[in-house]
Design a protein around this motif. Structure first.
Motif, PDB file in Angstrom:
ATOM      1  N   HIS A  64     -71.838  28.606   0.518  1.00  0.00           N
ATOM      2  CA  HIS A  64     -70.446  28.274   0.198  1.00  0.00           C
ATOM      3  C   HIS A  64     -69.888  29.127  -0.943  1.00  0.00           C
ATOM      4  N   SER A  65     -70.746  29.890  -1.626  1.00  0.00           N
ATOM      5  CA  SER A  65     -70.308  30.562  -2.860  1.00  0.00           C
ATOM      6  C   SER A  65     -69.158  31.541  -2.592  1.00  0.00           C
ATOM      7  N   LYS A  66     -68.149  31.483  -3.462  1.00  0.00           N
ATOM      8  CA  LYS A  66     -67.002  32.386  -3.341  1.00  0.00           C
ATOM      9  C   LYS A  66     -67.198  33.651  -4.188  1.00  0.00           C
TER      10      LYS A  66
ATOM     11  N   GLU B  32     -66.556  37.347  -2.730  1.00  0.00           N
ATOM     12  CA  GLU B  32     -65.144  37.690  -2.504  1.00  0.00           C
ATOM     13  C   GLU B  32     -64.438  37.962  -3.842  1.00  0.00           C
TER      14      GLU B  32
ATOM     15  N   TYR C 165     -60.310  26.067 -10.297  1.00  0.00           N
ATOM     16  CA  TYR C 165     -60.396  27.336  -9.574  1.00  0.00           C
ATOM     17  C   TYR C 165     -60.215  28.526 -10.532  1.00  0.00           C
TER      18      TYR C 165
ATOM     19  N   SER D 240     -56.703  33.297   0.597  1.00  0.00           N
ATOM     20  CA  SER D 240     -57.196  32.006   1.100  1.00  0.00           C
ATOM     21  C   SER D 240     -56.105  31.217   1.832  1.00  0.00           C
TER      22      SER D 240
END
Ligand code: NDP
Length: 291
Positions: free
Chosen positions: A17-19, A22, A258, A290
């Motif tokens: 799941h790691s962002k 990106e 975020y 996103s």
């Protein structure tokens, strides 16, 4: 001249799941760096973590991020090798790994020179400031006494807050943390820090920060009816957060975490490459990606 490709990873379990890949790709595009940044799954035990980290750096890796559940293990590993920053020491946790170049220059092997930093708390403070919220002179309540809360304390103190109240479900953890902090760093004035249980937390604060993991379950923190604030921040992101809804209903400004995520990543990238990130621009690009 072609720039050499620099390799980075984020190590966690789970990790899909790691962002982070990106986010770092946006930083690389912004700074013109040639990087490869991957997700690295690791079995949840100390021997596997050490093996993964050492193999990565021995293979020429430049830097690694560390996420749940390895931040404490990373801290222990760095303490035994190339050392930790003050932020990591106060947090008792490491989220950014690199090699101690001085030690390498003095003949240390790669698997003796691992150095750890913690950028989570400064990422939070930078995000709060970017929102225009005032930390200088602020009365702040921090709910939670786990790794994320611990990492936040020194950056908050350094941002000039007036008082800090640490509230936690398990009172002893909050009290132990306050006791530890009073001896941990000369920059921390213990008289400004108090502790209580989450349900005891009451009165008016400038900023209240939720550093608990309760949002993962979708449950609601049991908050006093006599608790209020100008601004409420939840370190979680990417889902409905009852904590933020509670304070929105009472007229406070709110933010999820975020921006903290991007902020801590930017500080890691800067530590590794020496390039400064325009976080506002990067955030705009990531939000557009996103939607
Ligand atoms: P830890 O597991 O170390 O700590 C969890 C904390 O939450 C403890 O204080 C625990 O209290 C409290 N807690 C858990 N469940 C409940 C509950 N049901 N009711 C009341 N309190 C509860 O987690 P971390 O400190 O590592 O992470 C905390 C949060 O911060 C997570 O949601 C994580 O996703 C987020 N985070 C966000 C980052 C970002 O970049 N935005 C970076 C790092 C973390 P007790 O001591 O009583 O068990």
């Amino acid at each position: 001249m072609t720039q050499a490709m620099q390799h980075f990873i984020v190590i966690g379990n789970p990790i899909a799941h790691s962002k982070s890949p990106e986010i770092h790709e946006v930083f690389a595009n912004q700074t013109g760096c040639a990087i490869r940044y991957g997700r690295q799954y690791c079995p949840d035990d100390a021997a596997s973590f050490t093996a993964v980290v050492e193999a990565f750096f021995q293979g020429g890796g430049v830097g690694a991020n560390v996420t749940v559940p390895f931040k404490q293990l990373a801290y222990d590993l760095c303490l035994a090798q190339g050392g930790v920053s003050e932020h990591a020491r106060i947090a008792g946790a490491v989220n950014t790994l690199l090699l101690n170049q001085d030690m390498l220059n003095n003949g240390a092997a790669v698997n003796e020179a691992l150095y750890g930093d913690n950028t989570d708390g400064q990422g939070l403070v930078n995000h709060i400031k970017s929102l225009g919220w005032q930390l200088q002179g602020a009365r702040v309540a921090l709910i939670g006494a786990g790794g994320a809360a611990r990492g936040t304390i020194l950056p908050l103190i350094q941002a000039g807050i007036e008082t800090l109240t640490i509230a936690n479900r398990t009172m002893s953890k909050a009290a132990d943390l306050v006791a530890e902090l009073s001896v941990a760093s000369p920059s921390i004035d213990a008289h400004k820090i108090t502790s209580c249980t989450t349900t005891e937390l009451s009165g008016h604060f400038d900023v209240i920060i939720n550093a608990t993991s309760i949002g993962l379950s979708g449950d609601t923190l049991p908050l006093s009816a006599h608790l209020s604030c100008n601004q409420a921040y939840d370190m979680m992101y990417g889902r409905e957060l009852p904590f933020l809804q509670h304070f929105t209903d009472r007229g406070a400004q709110i933010s999820d975490g975020y921006g903290m995520l991007i902020g801590q990543a930017a500080l890691s990238f800067e530590r590794w490459t020496g390039h400064t990130i325009d976080v506002t621009q990067a955030t705009t690009i990531l939000k557009n990606q996103s939607t």
